[in-house]
Design a protein around this motif. Sequence first.
Motif, PDB file in Angstrom:
ATOM      1  N   LEU A 192       0.871  -1.189  -0.033  1.00 36.19           N
ATOM      2  CA  LEU A 192      -0.101   0.105   0.179  1.00 36.19           C
ATOM      3  C   LEU A 192       0.822   1.213  -0.050  1.00 36.19           C
ATOM      4  O   LEU A 192       0.554   2.204  -0.765  1.00 36.19           O
ATOM      5  N   GLY A 193       1.864   1.403   0.668  1.00 38.94           N
ATOM      6  CA  GLY A 193       2.728   2.433   0.809  1.00 38.94           C
ATOM      7  C   GLY A 193       3.307   2.570  -0.274  1.00 38.94           C
ATOM      8  O   GLY A 193       3.262   3.955  -1.071  1.00 38.94           O
ATOM      9  N   GLU A 194       4.339   1.710  -0.829  1.00 38.65           N
ATOM     10  CA  GLU A 194       4.705   1.779  -2.209  1.00 38.65           C
ATOM     11  C   GLU A 194       3.622   2.110  -3.378  1.00 38.65           C
ATOM     12  O   GLU A 194       4.038   3.079  -4.351  1.00 38.65           O
ATOM     13  N   PHE A 195       2.615   1.679  -3.236  1.00 41.23           N
ATOM     14  CA  PHE A 195       1.407   1.980  -4.326  1.00 41.23           C
ATOM     15  C   PHE A 195       1.239   3.361  -4.292  1.00 41.23           C
ATOM     16  O   PHE A 195       1.156   4.092  -5.331  1.00 41.23           O
ATOM     17  N   LEU A 196       1.025   4.047  -2.992  1.00 46.40           N
ATOM     18  CA  LEU A 196       0.879   5.465  -2.770  1.00 46.40           C
ATOM     19  C   LEU A 196       1.937   6.248  -3.394  1.00 46.40           C
ATOM     20  O   LEU A 196       1.714   7.253  -4.145  1.00 46.40           O
ATOM     21  N   ILE A 197       3.206   5.922  -3.174  1.00 47.45           N
ATOM     22  CA  ILE A 197       4.270   6.603  -3.529  1.00 47.45           C
ATOM     23  C   ILE A 197       4.244   6.548  -4.984  1.00 47.45           C
ATOM     24  O   ILE A 197       4.943   7.354  -5.779  1.00 47.45           O
ATOM     25  N   GLN A 198       3.879   5.350  -5.414  1.00 43.32           N
ATOM     26  CA  GLN A 198       4.035   5.067  -7.158  1.00 43.32           C
ATOM     27  C   GLN A 198       3.025   6.155  -7.658  1.00 43.32           C
ATOM     28  O   GLN A 198       3.530   6.951  -8.651  1.00 43.32           O
ATOM     29  N   LEU A 199       1.754   6.305  -7.198  1.00 44.62           N
ATOM     30  CA  LEU A 199       0.668   6.956  -7.856  1.00 44.62           C
ATOM     31  C   LEU A 199       1.234   8.784  -7.721  1.00 44.62           C
ATOM     32  O   LEU A 199       0.758   9.542  -8.429  1.00 44.62           O
ATOM     33  N   SER A 200       1.912   9.055  -6.364  1.00 50.25           N
ATOM     34  CA  SER A 200       2.156  10.388  -6.209  1.00 50.25           C
ATOM     35  C   SER A 200       3.478  10.565  -6.807  1.00 50.25           C
ATOM     36  O   SER A 200       4.087  11.750  -6.611  1.00 50.25           O
ATOM     37  N   ASN A 201       4.399   9.731  -7.527  1.00 51.01           N
ATOM     38  CA  ASN A 201       5.463   9.942  -8.191  1.00 51.01           C
ATOM     39  C   ASN A 201       6.598  10.700  -7.046  1.00 51.01           C
ATOM     40  O   ASN A 201       7.336  11.598  -7.598  1.00 51.01           O
ATOM     41  N   GLU A 202       6.513   9.825  -5.946  1.00 54.26           N
ATOM     42  CA  GLU A 202       7.558  10.414  -5.039  1.00 54.26           C
ATOM     43  C   GLU A 202       8.712   9.246  -4.496  1.00 54.26           C
ATOM     44  O   GLU A 202       8.420   8.223  -4.786  1.00 54.26           O
ATOM     45  N   PRO A 203       9.778   9.642  -3.881  1.00 52.47           N
ATOM     46  CA  PRO A 203      10.566   8.719  -3.392  1.00 52.47           C
ATOM     47  C   PRO A 203      10.175   8.119  -2.185  1.00 52.47           C
ATOM     48  O   PRO A 203       9.220   8.940  -1.281  1.00 52.47           O
ATOM     49  N   PRO A 204      10.398   6.747  -1.467  1.00 51.70           N
ATOM     50  CA  PRO A 204      10.032   6.674  -0.211  1.00 51.70           C
ATOM     51  C   PRO A 204      10.547   7.205   0.872  1.00 51.70           C
ATOM     52  O   PRO A 204      11.852   7.651   0.697  1.00 51.70           O
ATOM     53  N   SER A 205      10.030   7.429   1.844  1.00 50.29           N
ATOM     54  CA  SER A 205      10.784   8.190   2.839  1.00 50.29           C
ATOM     55  C   SER A 205      11.100   7.269   4.181  1.00 50.29           C
ATOM     56  O   SER A 205      11.539   7.936   5.148  1.00 50.29           O
ATOM     57  N   HIS A 206      10.693   5.875   4.324  1.00 52.44           N
ATOM     58  CA  HIS A 206      11.158   5.158   5.399  1.00 52.44           C
ATOM     59  C   HIS A 206      11.282   3.799   4.632  1.00 52.44           C
ATOM     60  O   HIS A 206      10.417   3.466   3.931  1.00 52.44           O
ATOM     61  N   ILE A 207      12.262   3.003   5.354  1.00 56.77           N
ATOM     62  CA  ILE A 207      12.621   1.775   4.691  1.00 56.77           C
ATOM     63  C   ILE A 207      11.476   0.531   4.963  1.00 56.77           C
ATOM     64  O   ILE A 207      11.009  -0.203   4.137  1.00 56.77           O
ATOM     65  N   ILE A 208      10.358   0.568   6.043  1.00 55.75           N
ATOM     66  CA  ILE A 208       9.331  -0.197   6.037  1.00 55.75           C
ATOM     67  C   ILE A 208       7.919   0.532   6.104  1.00 55.75           C
ATOM     68  O   ILE A 208       6.783  -0.085   5.677  1.00 55.75           O
ATOM     69  N   ALA A 209       8.004   1.872   5.942  1.00 59.01           N
ATOM     70  CA  ALA A 209       6.795   2.430   5.780  1.00 59.01           C
ATOM     71  C   ALA A 209       7.140   3.754   4.697  1.00 59.01           C
ATOM     72  O   ALA A 209       7.357   4.578   5.099  1.00 59.01           O
ATOM     73  N   PRO A 210       7.247   3.354   3.509  1.00 60.06           N
ATOM     74  CA  PRO A 210       7.616   4.165   2.317  1.00 60.06           C
ATOM     75  C   PRO A 210       6.658   5.409   2.201  1.00 60.06           C
ATOM     76  O   PRO A 210       7.322   6.540   1.884  1.00 60.06           O
ATOM     77  N   ALA A 211       5.730   5.479   2.546  1.00 64.53           N
ATOM     78  CA  ALA A 211       4.715   6.545   2.452  1.00 64.53           C
ATOM     79  C   ALA A 211       4.448   7.255   3.905  1.00 64.53           C
ATOM     80  O   ALA A 211       3.423   7.941   4.195  1.00 64.53           O
TER      81      ALA A 211
END
Length: 377
Positions: free
Chosen positions: A119-138
């Motif tokens: 889910l976190g990776e999906f959200l940052i893919q949609l928002s075109n952003e880099p991940p901000s935390h290793i286990i909680a990318p969004a």
Amino acid sequence: MSESIWYVAIERAVNNNIPRVKSILERHQYILDARSRLRQAKLEVIRNLKEYVGMTMESVRRNGGNVYLAKDGGEARSIVEKIVGDRSTIVMGKSMVAYECGIRQHLINKGKEVWETDLGEFLIQLSNEPPSHIIAPAIHMTREQASKVIKKIDSTSSVQSHEEIAGEARKFLRQKFINAEVGITGANAISADTGSILLIENEGNIRMTSIMPEVHIAIAGVEKIVPTLEHAFLEVMVQSAYAGLYPPTYVNLTSGPSSTGDIEMKRVSPAHGPKEFHLILLDNGRFKTADDPILSEALLCIRCGRCHFHCPVYRVMGQRWGDPPFTGPMGAMWSYVVYGDSKPSLLCAHSGGCREVCPMDINIPKVLERIKYIAQK
Ligand code: SF4
């Protein structure tokens, strides 16, 4: 992202995570013993890395899998591209190493349909952003922001709650899992003696990514190797406990392609799961790091993400500290290991909070001092 949103998001995450880890460790005290045993096992592999890579490759082949050693991200991208071939739909389970190698963007550039399914990776893919935390990318997104981002898959959506946002993603991704021809995951631990990979998760997306498509590609750094399957289980226990997610909802173990021994006990492949299993082991600076007595401590990191929440610098800077996907104290070490970037180490305030809470007892401030010393030589 505005600064005030970051402060709201990180405060909510810290308040949720720190008390939860504390209560997990109080309730399951055997984790403390597991982490010491794991540290010893990982040190043994780092000291003899080439031998353990060789053992792992042999074990994967014995299970009917394919295995590769990629020297850098470019080589890893070429291997993935070759395996994918003319297949067009790909689902990905959260993998920092896939991000490190730029796998998703590379496949999209080649005209493939690629979906992150965490889910976190999906959200940052949609928002075109880099991940901000290793286990909680969004982790930088508040619930309010996530509800706006999810509208990108359905502009009429009016979801607001955490549950509704997760439900919207579930509805959209279900069909993608069914259609996918290739699933790409990382690995939390790889056992040299059995050639198995272990993956922990809570969403069920990694299980679907590794089981439903006909091809499963796992990509992981060589430091994920541990001597035996028993150590691999220790790693998933310790990682999930220190991430505040113990017990994990799912632990996925994969040893080669799917198989059956149901007719005359003869084991044949494939059965219902993937027809092909490919493991890509990545160097990208890890072998060189293993040779340095101080820097090599960085390779013990099990990506639990605990150091982030106890670091005053990360709590102010978030994803601006480090080179994605590596942020926070562990990210300041890893930005150097894989990208050769020493700048993140200069921002360390040496509070020592990271060292106190790290399950692997990594002396992170000392590793960062070593990076600064090498960089100014
Ligand atoms: S450095 Fe330690 S605390 Fe930080 S992510 Fe790695 S194992 Fe966890």
